[in-house]
Scaffold this active site. Sequence first.
Site, PDB file in Angstrom:
ATOM      1  N   LYS A 254       0.673  -1.286   0.025  1.00  0.00           N
ATOM      2  CA  LYS A 254       0.021   0.075  -0.093  1.00  0.00           C
ATOM      3  C   LYS A 254       0.717   1.261   0.037  1.00  0.00           C
ATOM      4  CE  LYS A 254      -3.197   2.341   2.952  1.00  0.00           C
ATOM      5  NZ  LYS A 254      -4.174   2.605   4.153  1.00  0.00           N
ATOM      6  N   ASP A 259      -2.537   9.922   4.113  1.00  0.00           N
ATOM      7  CA  ASP A 259      -4.009   9.618   4.227  1.00  0.00           C
ATOM      8  C   ASP A 259      -4.644  10.523   5.386  1.00  0.00           C
ATOM      9  OD1 ASP A 259      -6.418   8.539   4.522  1.00  0.00           O
ATOM     10  OD2 ASP A 259      -5.664   6.794   5.593  1.00  0.00           O
ATOM     11  N   LYS A 266      -9.950  12.445   8.867  1.00  0.00           N
ATOM     12  CA  LYS A 266      -9.372  12.398  10.104  1.00  0.00           C
ATOM     13  C   LYS A 266      -9.554  13.455  11.172  1.00  0.00           C
ATOM     14  CE  LYS A 266      -6.555   8.303   8.398  1.00  0.00           C
ATOM     15  NZ  LYS A 266      -6.891   7.256   9.013  1.00  0.00           N
ATOM     16  N   ASP A 277       1.509   5.981   5.932  1.00  0.00           N
ATOM     17  CA  ASP A 277       0.467   4.943   5.367  1.00  0.00           C
ATOM     18  C   ASP A 277       1.165   4.447   3.989  1.00  0.00           C
ATOM     19  OD1 ASP A 277      -1.965   4.130   5.884  1.00  0.00           O
ATOM     20  OD2 ASP A 277      -2.949   5.471   4.555  1.00  0.00           O
ATOM     21  N   ASP A 336     -12.175   7.084   3.898  1.00  0.00           N
ATOM     22  CA  ASP A 336     -10.983   6.850   4.706  1.00  0.00           C
ATOM     23  C   ASP A 336     -10.466   5.191   4.686  1.00  0.00           C
ATOM     24  OD1 ASP A 336      -8.759   7.218   6.179  1.00  0.00           O
ATOM     25  OD2 ASP A 336      -9.850   7.432   8.129  1.00  0.00           O
ATOM     26  N   GLU A 338      -9.398   3.822   2.044  1.00  0.00           N
ATOM     27  CA  GLU A 338      -8.957   3.809   0.764  1.00  0.00           C
ATOM     28  C   GLU A 338      -7.730   3.050   0.484  1.00  0.00           C
ATOM     29  OE1 GLU A 338      -7.597   5.395   3.415  1.00  0.00           O
ATOM     30  OE2 GLU A 338      -5.531   4.921   3.066  1.00  0.00           O
ATOM     31  N   ARG A 340      -7.796  -0.423   0.795  1.00  0.00           N
ATOM     32  CA  ARG A 340      -8.390  -1.613   0.137  1.00  0.00           C
ATOM     33  C   ARG A 340      -8.627  -1.182  -1.248  1.00  0.00           C
ATOM     34  NH1 ARG A 340     -12.574  -1.963   4.800  1.00  0.00           N
ATOM     35  NH2 ARG A 340     -10.968  -1.200   5.811  1.00  0.00           N
TER      36      ARG A 340
HETATM   37  N1  BES Z   1      -4.435   4.467   7.073  1.00  0.00           N
HETATM   38  C1  BES Z   1      -5.372   4.056   7.947  1.00  0.00           C
HETATM   39  C2  BES Z   1      -5.181   3.032   8.820  1.00  0.00           C
HETATM   40  C3  BES Z   1      -4.237   3.386  10.042  1.00  0.00           C
HETATM   41  C4  BES Z   1      -4.604   3.625  11.064  1.00  0.00           C
HETATM   42  C5  BES Z   1      -2.828   3.373   9.799  1.00  0.00           C
HETATM   43  C6  BES Z   1      -3.948   3.932  12.277  1.00  0.00           C
HETATM   44  C7  BES Z   1      -1.830   3.652  10.949  1.00  0.00           C
HETATM   45  C8  BES Z   1      -2.413   3.793  12.216  1.00  0.00           C
HETATM   46  C9  BES Z   1      -6.512   3.479   6.954  1.00  0.00           C
HETATM   47  O1  BES Z   1      -6.504   3.906   5.486  1.00  0.00           O
HETATM   48  C10 BES Z   1      -7.738   3.809   7.522  1.00  0.00           C
HETATM   49  O2  BES Z   1      -8.029   5.180   7.790  1.00  0.00           O
HETATM   50  N2  BES Z   1      -8.644   2.719   8.082  1.00  0.00           N
HETATM   51  C11 BES Z   1     -10.083   2.934   8.645  1.00  0.00           C
HETATM   52  C12 BES Z   1     -10.876   2.251   7.898  1.00  0.00           C
HETATM   53  C13 BES Z   1     -12.416   2.277   8.253  1.00  0.00           C
HETATM   54  C14 BES Z   1     -12.968   3.716   7.786  1.00  0.00           C
HETATM   55  C15 BES Z   1     -13.216   1.250   7.666  1.00  0.00           C
HETATM   56  C16 BES Z   1      -9.652   2.883  10.097  1.00  0.00           C
HETATM   57  O3  BES Z   1      -9.069   2.037  10.323  1.00  0.00           O
HETATM   58  O4  BES Z   1     -10.581   3.631  10.813  1.00  0.00           O
HETATM   59 ZN    ZN Z   2      -4.672   4.620   4.922  1.00  0.00          ZN
HETATM   60 MN    MN Z   3      -7.824   5.864   5.570  1.00  0.00          MN
END
Ligand code: BES
Ligand code: ZN
Ligand code: MN
Length: 487
Positions: A254, A259, A266, A277, A336, A338, A340
């Site tokens: 990834k 992000d 966020k 990220d 968020d 993104e 996947r």
């Molecule tokens: N990049 C984030 C995940 C992340 C969180 C990485 C904390 C490092 C530390 C990812 O893109 C994300 O935002 N995931 C969301 C998914 C949700 C919206 C289904 C999450 O984990 O909140």
């Molecule tokens: Zn992310």
């Molecule tokens: Mn995200």
Amino acid sequence: MKTLISTRPLANVETPLLAVVVGQGQPAPLKDAGLERAIASGDYKGKKDETLLVYGSGKAERILLVGVGKAGEITRSAIRRAAAIAAKRARGIGTKSIALAVAQEARGGLGAAELAQVVIEGAAQGGWQFTELKKPPEDPKPEVESLELVVDASEKNEAEAGRRIGDAIAAGYLFTRNLQMQPGNVCTPSYLAEQARKLGTAHGFAVTILDKAQIKKEGMGALLAVAQGSAEEPRFIVLEYQGGTGAPIALIGKGVTFDSGGISIKPALNMEDMKFDKSGATAVLGAFEVLGRLQPKINVVGLIPATENLPSGTAIKPGDVVKSHLGKTIEIINTDAEGRLILCDALSYARRFKPAAAIDAATLTGAVVIALGHHAIGMLGNDEALLAEVRDAGERAGERCWPLPLWDEYRELLKSDVADVKNSGGRSAGTIAGAWFLREFVDSFPWVHLDIAGTAYLEGEGAGHAKGPTAIGVRLFTEFLLKRAGA
Ligand code: BES
Ligand code: ZN
Ligand code: MN
């Protein structure tokens, strides 16, 4: 960091810092009055992570004892960690070079090759610092420039073989960590692509970079959807290392260079960490640096979808439906989620290589931090044998993986009213839902997903570890590939 295997008796090692790894309750590893007194007094016990620095009365200016705990409990990881602690200390003191030995009773049964490899890995970890973007200090502390590992004469050749692997891993590891650390305004998708291109030129493997127009032509609608909110163009990076015969291993990372969450933005607190990220992508690049140096007999394809995730008037919105590279439609519930979206197009692109196995690494979910904290990679996949193989590689690498289930029942989380699948299943089983989404796009090859959101960077300092990026994945990928190559 230059490394060297030497076979001099410890008492003859002339060095500003001699680090000796010792076990709990073990005798002084060399004759030195100060050392012997410290141990006899019981002040120093050799417990895990316990250190003692004395000024030597012989050839070594300073002697640093590093404890690794009880003899029966000493592992490969414990020795790597002890070497990291020693290198970190050397960096703190400001010695340019360090000599290191592991007392015979503290080796935990490791052969000389393994010993040399993990000591070098540890020293690379502990010696790391990132000063590139700071004004040079008035009194600069030099980097640890050289490491001399002292072993028995009979082990010299074996240790040299381990040194070769350790050196390559250290180089890949440092490459990755420095790249992870680069801020989002420096490390953009095209910057990542440039790094990949440089690796290809340096080591002689093919690198293909798709720009936005080519990504569109290829039909990667999900990657494009994430990129459409940003002024920076996306890139799709393909690296092809050919060292053997047969179907390749695909490594997929990834590469979200920042992000923000997009329209589903966020919170501000710690958002700066979202420059990390891209850590899956940087792990794949680091693995290719190692491949280039070691030239193992195996074929490996690296796939990196790279983009920013930003909000703007052109950004994707919750409720939008986009069409993926595979052809399945996706309802965007949360912009968020993104990672996947960009990975699903990479997984579907991977089909053309008919990979023997595919492993993706992604900072995919905050939920994996809730489930496993910062000590394990969340691991899910569609093939039990491959899962076991990846898990073993992680054990050897000191990058431990822990399985989560991908049972059919969880597929329900991703049912959409309007599209084939939706990109978020809400708060429950977040890591599993993310992996299930990816699985929808894996077609006919064994696949393992590594959720590295909890392990790609650390918010605080560790005993043998600076705060920040960890290069997680580089060692695991290398261990996996070397074993597959039969090396
Ligand atoms: N990049 C984030 C995940 C992340 C969180 C990485 C904390 C490092 C530390 C990812 O893109 C994300 O935002 N995931 C969301 C998914 C949700 C919206 C289904 C999450 O984990 O909140
Ligand atoms: Zn992310
Ligand atoms: Mn995200």
